[in-house]
Design a protein around this motif. Structure first.
Motif, PDB file in Angstrom:
ATOM      1  N   SER A 252       0.809  -1.262  -0.039  1.00 50.61           N
ATOM      2  CA  SER A 252      -0.021   0.165   0.135  1.00 50.61           C
ATOM      3  C   SER A 252       0.780   1.247   0.129  1.00 50.61           C
ATOM      4  N   LEU A 253       2.110   1.335   0.707  1.00 47.56           N
ATOM      5  CA  LEU A 253       2.962   2.292   0.736  1.00 47.56           C
ATOM      6  C   LEU A 253       3.511   2.478  -0.423  1.00 47.56           C
ATOM      7  N   ASP A 254       3.978   1.400  -1.226  1.00 48.77           N
ATOM      8  CA  ASP A 254       4.370   1.545  -2.538  1.00 48.77           C
ATOM      9  C   ASP A 254       3.326   2.277  -3.620  1.00 48.77           C
ATOM     10  N   ALA A 255       2.240   1.851  -3.356  1.00 47.79           N
ATOM     11  CA  ALA A 255       1.173   2.084  -3.989  1.00 47.79           C
ATOM     12  C   ALA A 255       0.851   3.554  -4.014  1.00 47.79           C
ATOM     13  N   LEU A 256       0.763   4.011  -2.963  1.00 48.29           N
ATOM     14  CA  LEU A 256       0.448   5.527  -2.486  1.00 48.29           C
ATOM     15  C   LEU A 256       1.603   6.294  -3.169  1.00 48.29           C
ATOM     16  N   GLU A 257       2.952   5.692  -3.041  1.00 47.55           N
ATOM     17  CA  GLU A 257       4.094   6.525  -3.498  1.00 47.55           C
ATOM     18  C   GLU A 257       4.074   6.787  -4.686  1.00 47.55           C
ATOM     19  N   LYS A 258       3.327   6.018  -5.470  1.00 50.92           N
ATOM     20  CA  LYS A 258       3.127   6.160  -6.957  1.00 50.92           C
ATOM     21  C   LYS A 258       1.779   6.929  -7.238  1.00 50.92           C
ATOM     22  N   THR A 259       0.719   6.945  -6.629  1.00 45.16           N
ATOM     23  CA  THR A 259      -0.412   7.659  -6.443  1.00 45.16           C
ATOM     24  C   THR A 259      -0.420   8.875  -6.128  1.00 45.16           C
ATOM     25  N   LEU A 260      -0.042   9.354  -4.979  1.00 46.26           N
ATOM     26  CA  LEU A 260      -0.097  10.508  -4.539  1.00 46.26           C
ATOM     27  C   LEU A 260       0.739  11.675  -5.176  1.00 46.26           C
ATOM     28  N   PRO A 261       0.047  12.828  -5.545  1.00 42.48           N
ATOM     29  CA  PRO A 261       0.675  13.792  -6.726  1.00 42.48           C
ATOM     30  C   PRO A 261       1.984  14.561  -5.954  1.00 42.48           C
ATOM     31  N   HIS A 262       1.942  14.519  -4.848  1.00 41.41           N
ATOM     32  CA  HIS A 262       2.945  15.262  -3.921  1.00 41.41           C
ATOM     33  C   HIS A 262       3.532  14.739  -2.672  1.00 41.41           C
ATOM     34  N   VAL A 263       4.169  13.568  -3.142  1.00 45.22           N
ATOM     35  CA  VAL A 263       4.794  12.859  -2.111  1.00 45.22           C
ATOM     36  C   VAL A 263       6.356  13.505  -1.844  1.00 45.22           C
ATOM     37  N   ALA A 264       6.657  14.008  -0.657  1.00 47.31           N
ATOM     38  CA  ALA A 264       7.903  14.675  -0.457  1.00 47.31           C
ATOM     39  C   ALA A 264       9.032  13.812  -0.167  1.00 47.31           C
ATOM     40  N   LYS A 265       8.901  12.701   0.588  1.00 42.41           N
ATOM     41  CA  LYS A 265       9.750  11.742   1.086  1.00 42.41           C
ATOM     42  C   LYS A 265       9.400  10.432   1.529  1.00 42.41           C
ATOM     43  N   ARG A 266       9.997   9.496   1.318  1.00 40.20           N
ATOM     44  CA  ARG A 266       9.538   7.921   2.062  1.00 40.20           C
ATOM     45  C   ARG A 266      10.534   7.480   3.033  1.00 40.20           C
ATOM     46  N   VAL A 267      10.154   7.172   4.235  1.00 38.94           N
ATOM     47  CA  VAL A 267      11.222   6.791   5.260  1.00 38.94           C
ATOM     48  C   VAL A 267      10.815   5.448   5.828  1.00 38.94           C
ATOM     49  N   GLU A 268      11.756   4.398   5.836  1.00 37.43           N
ATOM     50  CA  GLU A 268      11.468   3.158   6.268  1.00 37.43           C
ATOM     51  C   GLU A 268      12.252   3.211   7.714  1.00 37.43           C
ATOM     52  N   PHE A 269      11.844   2.950   8.897  1.00 44.92           N
ATOM     53  CA  PHE A 269      12.718   3.023  10.272  1.00 44.92           C
ATOM     54  C   PHE A 269      13.246   1.550  10.529  1.00 44.92           C
ATOM     55  N   PRO A 270      14.408   1.331  10.327  1.00 46.85           N
ATOM     56  CA  PRO A 270      14.810  -0.157  10.605  1.00 46.85           C
ATOM     57  C   PRO A 270      14.428  -0.416  12.036  1.00 46.85           C
ATOM     58  N   GLY A 271      14.037  -1.605  12.005  1.00 44.83           N
ATOM     59  CA  GLY A 271      13.594  -2.378  13.334  1.00 44.83           C
ATOM     60  C   GLY A 271      12.210  -1.861  14.035  1.00 44.83           C
ATOM     61  N   LEU A 272      11.636  -0.833  13.414  1.00 45.51           N
ATOM     62  CA  LEU A 272      10.301  -0.377  13.986  1.00 45.51           C
ATOM     63  C   LEU A 272       9.330  -1.286  13.445  1.00 45.51           C
ATOM     64  N   GLU A 273       8.111  -1.480  14.115  1.00 46.15           N
ATOM     65  CA  GLU A 273       6.823  -2.190  13.873  1.00 46.15           C
ATOM     66  C   GLU A 273       5.651  -1.233  13.544  1.00 46.15           C
ATOM     67  N   HIS A 274       4.543  -1.830  13.310  1.00 42.81           N
ATOM     68  CA  HIS A 274       3.419  -0.936  13.032  1.00 42.81           C
ATOM     69  C   HIS A 274       3.299   0.206  13.927  1.00 42.81           C
ATOM     70  N   GLY A 275       3.466  -0.207  15.304  1.00 50.01           N
ATOM     71  CA  GLY A 275       3.230   1.018  16.342  1.00 50.01           C
ATOM     72  C   GLY A 275       4.344   1.577  16.841  1.00 50.01           C
ATOM     73  N   GLY A 276       5.319   1.788  15.888  1.00 46.39           N
ATOM     74  CA  GLY A 276       6.454   2.492  15.958  1.00 46.39           C
ATOM     75  C   GLY A 276       6.723   3.808  16.636  1.00 46.39           C
ATOM     76  N   SER A 277       5.687   4.599  16.418  1.00 47.41           N
ATOM     77  CA  SER A 277       5.517   5.997  16.893  1.00 47.41           C
ATOM     78  C   SER A 277       4.662   6.190  18.129  1.00 47.41           C
ATOM     79  N   ASN A 278       3.995   5.004  18.529  1.00 50.15           N
ATOM     80  CA  ASN A 278       3.254   5.048  19.799  1.00 50.15           C
ATOM     81  C   ASN A 278       4.135   5.013  20.922  1.00 50.15           C
ATOM     82  N   ASN A 279       3.511   5.201  22.282  1.00 43.24           N
ATOM     83  CA  ASN A 279       4.280   4.925  23.383  1.00 43.24           C
ATOM     84  C   ASN A 279       4.646   3.581  23.389  1.00 43.24           C
ATOM     85  N   PRO A 280       6.026   3.221  24.009  1.00 41.50           N
ATOM     86  CA  PRO A 280       6.352   2.071  24.574  1.00 41.50           C
ATOM     87  C   PRO A 280       5.481   1.300  25.289  1.00 41.50           C
ATOM     88  N   THR A 281       4.867   0.406  25.291  1.00 43.06           N
ATOM     89  CA  THR A 281       4.215  -0.381  26.569  1.00 43.06           C
ATOM     90  C   THR A 281       4.708  -2.083  26.338  1.00 43.06           C
TER      91      THR A 281
END
Length: 303
Positions: A252-281
């Motif tokens: 989906s991220l691959d498809a969005l990168e090709k579909t959205l007209p104004h993508v500034a940047k794409r970043v993949e964080f090494p080792g992070l999961e789906h909840g990578g920006s949530n509080n650690p629990t």
């Protein structure tokens, strides 16, 4: 409603203003506010609430006014309607944007999907950062769990329903898929009971959040196959994800990168999961909101 409370985040005490806005159908949408600067709304995904972004908010509060809404059915906000759809979520977000004047959005998972949909009708949104937005490109494969989930919830089998959802969305990866359901249910039930014993009345627990997964499932099904509609998004977009994120969302991220007209940047964080920006629990030990905050700061600072 305007009050001030102290919420423990990271290693400091930070003062939050708690407020609310009324959505189009009359439902109250509550949110927490912290910081100073351009307005940035952070919209959470499934099985969490706005409180799960407190460490991320703290890391950015010196430069932005952060708004942490609870989506419907959670915490500070009112219930879902009988005619729930993504339009309801968009109306909730629109009410918050109109009240706060915020021009920046950060959405995770279902929150990312809602943010994109809202941007189609909110010309005032200038920039959107998305962390693994829940856009399905494989039909309804990842919504087939919903019927069984609903049945188990109706029977009061909360742990079983959570396991059904987790397996249906591949949240546990190959290890969970290899484990028998009875074992995962037993571990999940023990976690739920332990959390219930420690929880304060206002805490948003797994048991309280479980019913909301039904609506996130409906959201996924409704928006499956709607990728092309996002070609009309005029806002500048930052695409984020983790190397250990949900496998079915990487295409989906691959498809969005090709579909959205104004993508500034794409970043993949090494080792992070789906909840990578949530509080650690206890169930999200590997998250690193401070890393995600660095990318958000750089992206939104140019607004």
């Amino acid at each position: 409603m305007n009050t001030t409370t102290n919420i423990n985040i990271s290693s400091t005490q930070a003062a939050y203003t708690i407020s609310s806005v009324i959505s189009k159908d009359g439902t109250t949408i509550g949110y927490r506010q912290i910081g100073n600067g351009p307005g940035l709304i952070m919209l959470h995904g499934a099985n969490v609430s706005g409180l799960d972004f407190t460490q991320l908010a703290e890391a950015l509060a010196d430069s932005f006014t952060i708004y942490l809404p609870d989506r419907r059915g959670r915490g500070l906000s009112g219930p879902f309607s009988k005619d729930y759809s993504i339009q309801e979520e968009v109306e909730d977000l629109t009410a918050l944007v109109n009240k706060t004047g915020a021009h920046l959005l950060y959405g995770v998972s279902a929150g990312g999907l809602i943010s994109l949909q809202a941007a189609l009708s909110l010309a005032s949104i200038e920039k959107i950062a998305l962390y693994e937005p829940a856009i399905l490109t494989d039909g309804t494969t990842h919504t087939a769990w919903l019927t069984r989930f609903d049945q188990e919830m109706a029977e009061g089998k909360v742990a079983a329903a959570l396991v059904t959802c987790m397996k249906g969305l591949e949240l546990g990866g190959p290890v969970m898929n290899a484990m028998p359901n009875w074992l995962i249910e037993s571990l999940t039930n023990a976690t739920i009971k332990s959390e219930d014993k420690k929880a304060k009345p206002e805490d948003i627990t797994m048991r309280k959040l479980a019913p909301t997964l039904h609506y996130d499932g409906l959201l996924l099904a409704e928006m499956s196959g709607k990728l092309e509609s996002f070609r009309a998004v005029n806002a500048e977009v930052l695409l984020l994800g983790g190397s250990k994120g949900l496998p079915f969302l990487k295409p989906s991220l691959d498809a969005l990168e090709k579909t959205l007209p104004h993508v500034a940047k794409r970043v993949e964080f090494p080792g992070l999961e789906h909840g990578g920006s949530n509080n650690p629990t206890q169930t999200n030990r590997g998250s690193k909101p401070e890393l995600v905050a660095q990318e958000l700061r750089q992206f939104f600072a140019k607004a």
